[in-house]
Design a protein around this motif. Structure first.
Motif, mmCIF file in Angstrom:
data_model
loop_
_atom_site.group_PDB
_atom_site.id
_atom_site.type_symbol
_atom_site.label_atom_id
_atom_site.label_comp_id
_atom_site.label_asym_id
_atom_site.label_seq_id
_atom_site.Cartn_x
_atom_site.Cartn_y
_atom_site.Cartn_z
ATOM 1 N N LEU A 37 56.750 39.580 -26.433
ATOM 2 C CA LEU A 37 56.135 40.268 -27.549
ATOM 3 C C LEU A 37 55.121 38.412 -27.302
ATOM 4 C CD1 LEU A 37 59.252 38.711 -29.371
ATOM 5 C CD2 LEU A 37 57.952 40.609 -29.866
ATOM 6 N N LYS A 38 54.349 38.037 -25.946
ATOM 7 C CA LYS A 38 53.352 36.999 -25.950
ATOM 8 C C LYS A 38 52.477 37.771 -26.405
ATOM 9 C CE LYS A 38 53.969 34.315 -22.485
ATOM 10 N NZ LYS A 38 54.178 33.895 -20.714
ATOM 11 N N TYR A 39 52.199 39.351 -26.111
ATOM 12 C CA TYR A 39 50.642 39.765 -25.928
ATOM 13 C C TYR A 39 50.876 40.747 -26.832
ATOM 14 C CZ TYR A 39 50.539 37.864 -21.149
ATOM 15 O OH TYR A 39 50.322 37.269 -20.245
ATOM 16 N N GLN A 40 51.392 41.237 -27.788
ATOM 17 C CA GLN A 40 50.904 41.363 -29.339
ATOM 18 C C GLN A 40 50.325 40.627 -30.001
ATOM 19 O OE1 GLN A 40 53.031 44.408 -29.477
ATOM 20 N NE2 GLN A 40 53.020 43.976 -27.903
ATOM 21 N N PRO A 41 49.534 40.926 -31.139
ATOM 22 C CA PRO A 41 48.437 39.961 -31.589
ATOM 23 C C PRO A 41 49.446 40.138 -33.617
ATOM 24 C CG PRO A 41 47.570 42.435 -31.968
ATOM 25 C CD PRO A 41 49.237 42.866 -30.886
ATOM 26 N N GLN A 42 50.420 40.309 -33.463
ATOM 27 C CA GLN A 42 50.666 40.841 -34.846
ATOM 28 C C GLN A 42 51.186 38.784 -35.158
ATOM 29 O OE1 GLN A 42 51.717 43.072 -32.903
ATOM 30 N NE2 GLN A 42 51.826 45.004 -33.806
ATOM 31 N N ARG A 43 51.183 38.596 -36.131
ATOM 32 C CA ARG A 43 52.026 37.487 -37.016
ATOM 33 C C ARG A 43 53.477 37.250 -36.681
ATOM 34 N NH1 ARG A 43 51.392 36.779 -42.764
ATOM 35 N NH2 ARG A 43 53.520 34.956 -42.753
ATOM 36 N N GLY A 44 54.090 38.768 -37.071
ATOM 37 C CA GLY A 44 55.653 38.371 -36.569
ATOM 38 C C GLY A 44 56.019 38.501 -35.354
ATOM 39 N N ALA A 45 55.305 38.532 -35.120
ATOM 40 C CA ALA A 45 55.861 38.400 -33.105
ATOM 41 C C ALA A 45 55.867 37.127 -32.448
ATOM 42 C CB ALA A 45 54.461 39.724 -32.329
ATOM 43 N N ARG A 46 54.994 36.497 -33.497
ATOM 44 C CA ARG A 46 55.539 34.848 -33.422
ATOM 45 C C ARG A 46 55.994 34.250 -34.007
ATOM 46 N NH1 ARG A 46 51.812 36.643 -31.783
ATOM 47 N NH2 ARG A 46 52.576 36.935 -29.753
ATOM 48 N N MET A 47 56.877 34.519 -34.818
ATOM 49 C CA MET A 47 58.124 34.320 -35.866
ATOM 50 C C MET A 47 59.344 34.621 -35.112
ATOM 51 S SD MET A 47 57.211 34.608 -39.725
ATOM 52 C CE MET A 47 55.932 33.972 -40.714
ATOM 53 N N LEU A 48 59.153 36.592 -34.532
ATOM 54 C CA LEU A 48 60.451 36.529 -34.281
ATOM 55 C C LEU A 48 60.726 35.417 -32.583
ATOM 56 C CD1 LEU A 48 62.545 38.747 -33.771
ATOM 57 C CD2 LEU A 48 60.846 40.186 -32.965
ATOM 58 N N GLU A 49 59.019 35.706 -31.763
ATOM 59 C CA GLU A 49 59.729 35.076 -31.101
ATOM 60 C C GLU A 49 60.285 33.574 -30.969
ATOM 61 O OE1 GLU A 49 56.136 33.418 -27.262
ATOM 62 O OE2 GLU A 49 55.317 34.260 -29.006
ATOM 63 N N LYS A 50 59.806 32.864 -31.995
ATOM 64 C CA LYS A 50 60.230 31.265 -31.817
ATOM 65 C C LYS A 50 62.208 31.539 -32.467
ATOM 66 C CE LYS A 50 56.494 29.297 -33.476
ATOM 67 N NZ LYS A 50 56.197 28.584 -35.010
ATOM 68 N N VAL A 51 62.741 33.096 -32.873
ATOM 69 C CA VAL A 51 63.777 33.088 -33.284
ATOM 70 C C VAL A 51 64.496 32.931 -32.040
ATOM 71 C CG1 VAL A 51 64.991 34.334 -34.410
ATOM 72 C CG2 VAL A 51 63.208 33.999 -36.037
ATOM 73 N N ILE A 52 63.987 34.150 -31.270
ATOM 74 C CA ILE A 52 64.683 34.224 -29.262
ATOM 75 C C ILE A 52 64.407 33.553 -28.711
ATOM 76 C CG2 ILE A 52 64.784 36.150 -27.594
ATOM 77 C CD1 ILE A 52 63.161 38.501 -29.088
ATOM 78 N N LYS A 53 63.732 32.490 -29.091
ATOM 79 C CA LYS A 53 63.549 31.255 -28.196
ATOM 80 C C LYS A 53 65.121 30.611 -28.515
ATOM 81 C CE LYS A 53 59.200 30.511 -26.569
ATOM 82 N NZ LYS A 53 57.543 29.813 -26.511
ATOM 83 N N SER A 54 64.722 30.697 -30.274
ATOM 84 C CA SER A 54 66.239 29.527 -30.732
ATOM 85 C C SER A 54 67.870 29.788 -30.230
ATOM 86 C CB SER A 54 66.210 29.575 -32.025
ATOM 87 O OG SER A 54 67.317 28.565 -32.560
ATOM 88 N N ALA A 55 67.538 31.180 -30.170
ATOM 89 C CA ALA A 55 69.003 32.209 -29.339
ATOM 90 C C ALA A 55 68.542 31.725 -28.051
ATOM 91 C CB ALA A 55 68.752 33.752 -29.464
ATOM 92 N N VAL A 56 68.166 31.259 -27.628
ATOM 93 C CA VAL A 56 68.559 31.108 -25.607
ATOM 94 C C VAL A 56 68.883 29.723 -25.587
ATOM 95 C CG1 VAL A 56 67.559 31.074 -23.565
ATOM 96 C CG2 VAL A 56 66.706 33.111 -24.763
ATOM 97 N N GLY A 57 67.753 28.857 -26.415
ATOM 98 C CA GLY A 57 68.824 27.785 -26.162
ATOM 99 C C GLY A 57 70.320 27.577 -27.018
ATOM 100 N N ASN A 58 70.126 28.056 -27.589
ATOM 101 C CA ASN A 58 72.103 28.261 -28.640
ATOM 102 C C ASN A 58 73.171 29.031 -26.978
ATOM 103 O OD1 ASN A 58 71.340 27.407 -30.610
ATOM 104 N ND2 ASN A 58 71.257 29.590 -31.895
ATOM 105 N N ALA A 59 71.871 29.997 -26.026
ATOM 106 C CA ALA A 59 72.689 29.942 -25.226
ATOM 107 C C ALA A 59 72.613 29.019 -24.276
ATOM 108 C CB ALA A 59 72.401 31.690 -24.842
ATOM 109 N N GLN A 60 71.860 28.655 -24.057
ATOM 110 C CA GLN A 60 71.953 27.135 -22.549
ATOM 111 C C GLN A 60 72.670 26.155 -23.113
ATOM 112 O OE1 GLN A 60 67.929 28.127 -22.002
ATOM 113 N NE2 GLN A 60 68.235 29.569 -20.273
ATOM 114 N N ASP A 61 73.167 26.122 -24.059
ATOM 115 C CA ASP A 61 73.343 24.964 -24.936
ATOM 116 C C ASP A 61 75.032 24.982 -24.371
ATOM 117 O OD1 ASP A 61 74.470 21.808 -25.902
ATOM 118 O OD2 ASP A 61 74.187 23.174 -28.217
ATOM 119 N N PRO A 62 75.446 23.466 -23.118
ATOM 120 C CA PRO A 62 76.528 23.899 -22.504
ATOM 121 C C PRO A 62 77.973 23.261 -24.121
ATOM 122 C CG PRO A 62 75.377 22.422 -21.302
ATOM 123 C CD PRO A 62 74.349 22.826 -22.053
ATOM 124 N N ASP A 63 77.175 22.789 -24.626
ATOM 125 C CA ASP A 63 78.115 21.964 -25.525
ATOM 126 C C ASP A 63 78.516 23.205 -27.007
ATOM 127 O OD1 ASP A 63 78.007 19.476 -25.134
ATOM 128 O OD2 ASP A 63 76.381 18.844 -26.708
#
Length: 119
Positions: A37-63
């Motif tokens: 997604l980092k190399y995709q030119p679409q604006r939707g790629a930026r939004m999807l990238e943020k959501v994936i990073k948020s899901a990864v953060g949820n997976a890495q949260d031990p609480d």
């Protein structure tokens, strides 16, 4: 296997535009998807990238995971849903007293990650 979700509701982009990018990353590992997604030119790629990073953060949260933290290399994108959200309706004046409806579309983006033990 546990599921980790993240949402972006009322994203101001049409669902059709984000679905084109979402089809690229469905089934990929999370780190590969972020690189793609980092190399995709679409604006939707930026939004999807943020959501994936948020899901990864949820997976890495031990609480949230009963004391466990998952590595990004072990997470697979199993569920990417892009649904239509509410529309802003505007009126554009046209010739001879007519009016056309302008629909400013929005979408709801949902990403689900699953932890795979043996990678």
């Amino acid at each position: 296997m546990s599921q980790f979700n993240a949402y972006h509701k009322n994203a101001r982009i049409s669902a059709q535009k984000v679905r084109l990018v979402a089809d690229l990353v469905r089934g990929m590992f999370a780190d590969e998807a972020l690189d793609t997604l980092k190399y995709q030119p679409q604006r939707g790629a930026r939004m999807l990238e943020k959501v994936i990073k948020s899901a990864v953060g949820n997976a890495q949260d031990p609480d949230q995971n009963s004391g466990r933290s998952h590595r990004i290399e072990e997470l697979v994108i199993t569920d990417v849903r892009v649904d239509g959200g509410p529309m802003f309706k505007r009126i554009q004046p046209r010739a001879r007293g007519m009016a056309f409806m302008i629909k400013k579309r929005s979408s709801h983006i949902r990403v689900g990650l699953t932890h795979i033990e043996n990678v």
